[in-house]
Design an enzyme around this catalytic site. Structure first.
Site, PDB file in Angstrom:
ATOM      1  N   LYS A   1       0.844  -1.197   0.000  1.00 39.72           N
ATOM      2  CA  LYS A   1       0.000   0.000   0.000  1.00 39.72           C
ATOM      3  C   LYS A   1       0.880   1.247   0.000  1.00 39.72           C
ATOM      4  O   LYS A   1       2.087   1.176   0.272  1.00 39.72           O
ATOM      5  CB  LYS A   1      -0.908  -0.004   1.233  1.00 39.72           C
ATOM      6  CG  LYS A   1      -0.150   0.054   2.557  1.00 39.72           C
ATOM      7  CD  LYS A   1      -1.084   0.035   3.738  1.00 39.72           C
ATOM      8  CE  LYS A   1      -0.285   0.104   5.059  1.00 39.72           C
ATOM      9  NZ  LYS A   1      -1.150   0.195   6.237  1.00 39.72           N
TER      10      LYS A   1
ATOM     11  N   ARG B   1     -10.307   0.816  15.577  1.00 40.96           N
ATOM     12  CA  ARG B   1     -10.106   1.510  14.304  1.00 40.96           C
ATOM     13  C   ARG B   1     -10.983   0.795  13.284  1.00 40.96           C
ATOM     14  O   ARG B   1     -12.190   0.696  13.469  1.00 40.96           O
ATOM     15  CB  ARG B   1      -8.618   1.473  13.939  1.00 40.96           C
ATOM     16  CG  ARG B   1      -8.187   2.451  12.868  1.00 40.96           C
ATOM     17  CD  ARG B   1      -6.684   2.401  12.607  1.00 40.96           C
ATOM     18  NE  ARG B   1      -6.245   1.111  12.103  1.00 40.96           N
ATOM     19  CZ  ARG B   1      -5.014   0.852  11.673  1.00 40.96           C
ATOM     20  NH1 ARG B   1      -4.082   1.792  11.725  1.00 40.96           N
ATOM     21  NH2 ARG B   1      -4.681  -0.337  11.216  1.00 40.96           N
TER      22      ARG B   1
ATOM     23  N   HIS C   1      -5.774  -6.512  13.516  1.00 43.65           N
ATOM     24  CA  HIS C   1      -4.521  -5.756  13.527  1.00 43.65           C
ATOM     25  C   HIS C   1      -4.061  -5.524  14.958  1.00 43.65           C
ATOM     26  O   HIS C   1      -4.861  -5.183  15.831  1.00 43.65           O
ATOM     27  CB  HIS C   1      -4.698  -4.403  12.823  1.00 43.65           C
ATOM     28  CG  HIS C   1      -3.402  -3.797  12.360  1.00 43.65           C
ATOM     29  ND1 HIS C   1      -2.481  -3.276  13.231  1.00 43.65           N
ATOM     30  CD2 HIS C   1      -2.875  -3.645  11.126  1.00 43.65           C
ATOM     31  CE1 HIS C   1      -1.440  -2.810  12.556  1.00 43.65           C
ATOM     32  NE2 HIS C   1      -1.647  -3.037  11.275  1.00 43.65           N
TER      33      HIS C   1
ATOM     34  N   ARG D   1       1.429 -10.411   7.458  1.00 43.97           N
ATOM     35  CA  ARG D   1       1.404  -9.242   6.576  1.00 43.97           C
ATOM     36  C   ARG D   1       2.629  -8.385   6.896  1.00 43.97           C
ATOM     37  O   ARG D   1       2.665  -7.699   7.917  1.00 43.97           O
ATOM     38  CB  ARG D   1       0.128  -8.426   6.803  1.00 43.97           C
ATOM     39  CG  ARG D   1      -1.162  -9.227   6.682  1.00 43.97           C
ATOM     40  CD  ARG D   1      -2.393  -8.326   6.800  1.00 43.97           C
ATOM     41  NE  ARG D   1      -2.411  -7.548   8.031  1.00 43.97           N
ATOM     42  CZ  ARG D   1      -3.024  -7.915   9.154  1.00 43.97           C
ATOM     43  NH1 ARG D   1      -3.660  -9.084   9.217  1.00 43.97           N
ATOM     44  NH2 ARG D   1      -2.999  -7.136  10.217  1.00 43.97           N
TER      45      ARG D   1
ATOM     46  N   TYR E   1      14.846  30.714   6.812  1.00 41.00           N
ATOM     47  CA  TYR E   1      13.756  31.538   7.354  1.00 41.00           C
ATOM     48  C   TYR E   1      13.831  31.670   8.864  1.00 41.00           C
ATOM     49  O   TYR E   1      13.993  30.682   9.585  1.00 41.00           O
ATOM     50  CB  TYR E   1      12.403  30.925   6.987  1.00 41.00           C
ATOM     51  CG  TYR E   1      12.035  31.042   5.533  1.00 41.00           C
ATOM     52  CD1 TYR E   1      11.888  32.281   4.916  1.00 41.00           C
ATOM     53  CD2 TYR E   1      11.809  29.900   4.776  1.00 41.00           C
ATOM     54  CE1 TYR E   1      11.532  32.381   3.585  1.00 41.00           C
ATOM     55  CE2 TYR E   1      11.448  29.986   3.439  1.00 41.00           C
ATOM     56  CZ  TYR E   1      11.314  31.230   2.847  1.00 41.00           C
ATOM     57  OH  TYR E   1      10.951  31.321   1.528  1.00 41.00           O
TER      58      TYR E   1
ATOM     59  N   CYS F   1      12.880  24.310   3.683  1.00 43.49           N
ATOM     60  CA  CYS F   1      11.980  25.100   2.850  1.00 43.49           C
ATOM     61  C   CYS F   1      11.246  24.178   1.873  1.00 43.49           C
ATOM     62  O   CYS F   1      11.473  22.977   1.842  1.00 43.49           O
ATOM     63  CB  CYS F   1      12.774  26.164   2.094  1.00 43.49           C
ATOM     64  SG  CYS F   1      13.827  27.184   3.161  1.00 43.49           S
TER      65      CYS F   1
ATOM     66  N   ASP G   1      11.494  23.750  -1.325  1.00 43.27           N
ATOM     67  CA  ASP G   1      12.275  23.142  -2.394  1.00 43.27           C
ATOM     68  C   ASP G   1      13.753  22.975  -2.052  1.00 43.27           C
ATOM     69  O   ASP G   1      14.526  22.520  -2.914  1.00 43.27           O
ATOM     70  CB  ASP G   1      12.186  23.991  -3.664  1.00 43.27           C
ATOM     71  CG  ASP G   1      10.758  24.283  -4.043  1.00 43.27           C
ATOM     72  OD1 ASP G   1      10.030  23.337  -4.385  1.00 43.27           O
ATOM     73  OD2 ASP G   1      10.341  25.463  -3.968  1.00 43.27           O
TER      74      ASP G   1
END
Length: 404
Positions: A55, A153, A185, A241, A287, A334, A336
């Site tokens: 997944k 859950r 689970h 799993r 920053y 940042c 990028d």
């Protein structure tokens, strides 16, 4: 962009790797490592079958190539959370058993049934929806009943469980559904001695008896994730799993490292150094100047940021290796780019920076777990969050075959 490398990287391939498709940063996945990890895990779990959990684009490693590698290593099942992941596996020509377990009302059950995808169901209403879809498809749906044994859950909880069993029994009597699996689970399988582990196993066995009493002929019972498969052998049942461990990372780093478990991390994230500069003591960086140099130093700008999956919480802490020297992020990550304080190390633009994994010449750099520790998270998130903006390069002797 999932594009195979022509050959496994070697030191002589270093420039080609760095220049791949003009990418400033990249995710390199060693498919041979995934094959080896699957083989190691299958040997560990004995008679239990191995489900490779792929997944989330195989935890960021690439859905189809990873699935093929896991099957090559001994997995016989594939596990996904969403139907589009399951159909992508079928579209790629993969005919192994596939279980999809996170389903919502309105899901395209009919397509899943037609494509021989097993469905995890967790409510009576969902069984009824699956039965309607099976009738429309003209095929019997293969379902795994999910019982909530303590996670609170997904899964049938409390009085919902007998309702689910009754609905499945009714649909089976009409020839529309076959209950082939029971699953749950773990809550704390990374704490194998916690009493909740044994309590969940007891609840699961009680649910198994309910299935037997209902006349279901289960092919597989499964509750063990990676940590359960490794550290709780009594939870292995018919099928385990494995997700994180398949990718060479430890599901319980406080108990064992990947090396302790015989696992090989498959993902490396590397980039070019874009810019370097020598700055004096007292220079603020990035920053807000949350980092200020305490001595004259060399700063290296790395062209990858939180848009690429680099966690902003790694600001001022996460390790990066350039030319074999470990520096640390200086200032805020940042969108990028980010800056690394390299001290007096010899660094220049174009040098390879390793966020985690291995350099092109095989030198081990920081680990995904070290990044997780720096960002106060788990290694699952570090590898899975790597953006598709970063091209995936597949390496290893089997890469060409597994990425066709």
């Amino acid at each position: 962009m999932n594009v195979p490398a022509a050959d496994a990287p070697t030191p002589s391939d270093h420039p080609a790797w760095l220049a791949f498709e003009g990418a400033q940063a990249r995710v390199v996945v060693d498919l041979d490592a995934i094959v080896r990890n699957a083989t190691t895990l299958k040997a560990r779990v004995g008679d239990a079958q191995l489900m490779a959990v792929v997944k989330g684009d195989a935890y960021g490693h690439g859905l189809v190539p990873t699935a093929r590698a896991a099957l090559r290593g001994g997995a016989t099942w594939l596990g996904v959370a969403q139907l589009h992941e399951a159909t992508a596996l079928r579209d790629a020509g993969i005919d192994a058993r596939v279980l999809c377990w996170l389903l919502a009302p309105g899901s395209d059950f009919e397509t899943a049934i037609r494509r021989d995808i097993d469905l995890g169901v967790s409510s009576a209403a969902m069984v009824r929806d699956v039965a309607i879809a099976a009738e429309a498809a003209g095929r019997v749906a293969r379902v795994h009943l999910k019982v909530d044994t303590g996670m609170a859950r997904n899964g049938a909880y409390g009085d919902q469980w007998p309702e689910l069993v009754a609905a499945a029994r009714e649909a089976r009597g009409r020839g529309l559904v076959e209950v082939v699996g029971l699953f749950t689970h773990f809550v704390r399988s990374d704490e194998p001695r916690h009493p909740e582990v044994a309590a969940q196993i007891d609840r699961f066995r009680a649910a198994e008896k309910d299935c037997d009493d209902a006349g279901f002929h289960l092919e597989v019972r499964h509750m063990a994730n990676s940590a359960g498969a490794i550290f709780v052998p009594e939870s292995r049942f018919d099928l385990v799993r494995v997700g994180l461990a398949l990718y060479g990372l430890s599901p319980a780093p406080d108990l064992a490292t990947p090396q302790d478990l015989g696992l090989d991390p498959a993902m490396s994230v590397t980039a070019h150094v874009a810019v370097t500069k020598r700055v004096p003591a007292g220079q603020g960086v990035s920053y807000g100047h949350t980092y200020v140099t305490d001595a004259e130093t060399t700063l290296a700008d790395i062209p990858a940021g939180y848009a690429d999956g680099v966690p902003r919480h790694g600001s001022n802490k996460a390790p990066v290796m350039v030319n074999g020297t470990i520096g640390h992020i200086a200032g805020r990550v940042c969108m990028d780019q980010f800056v690394v304080d390299m001290g007096d190390a010899a660094v220049q633009p174009g040098d390879e920076a390793v966020l985690f994994g291995r350099a092109a010449d095989g030198t081990p750099g920081p680990t995904a777990q070290e990044w997780a520790d720096a960002a106060d998270t788990i290694s699952y998130e570090i590898v899975t969050r790597m953006s598709t903006r970063l091209p995936r390069i597949y390496c290893g002797d089997l890469s060409e075959e597994l990425t066709r």
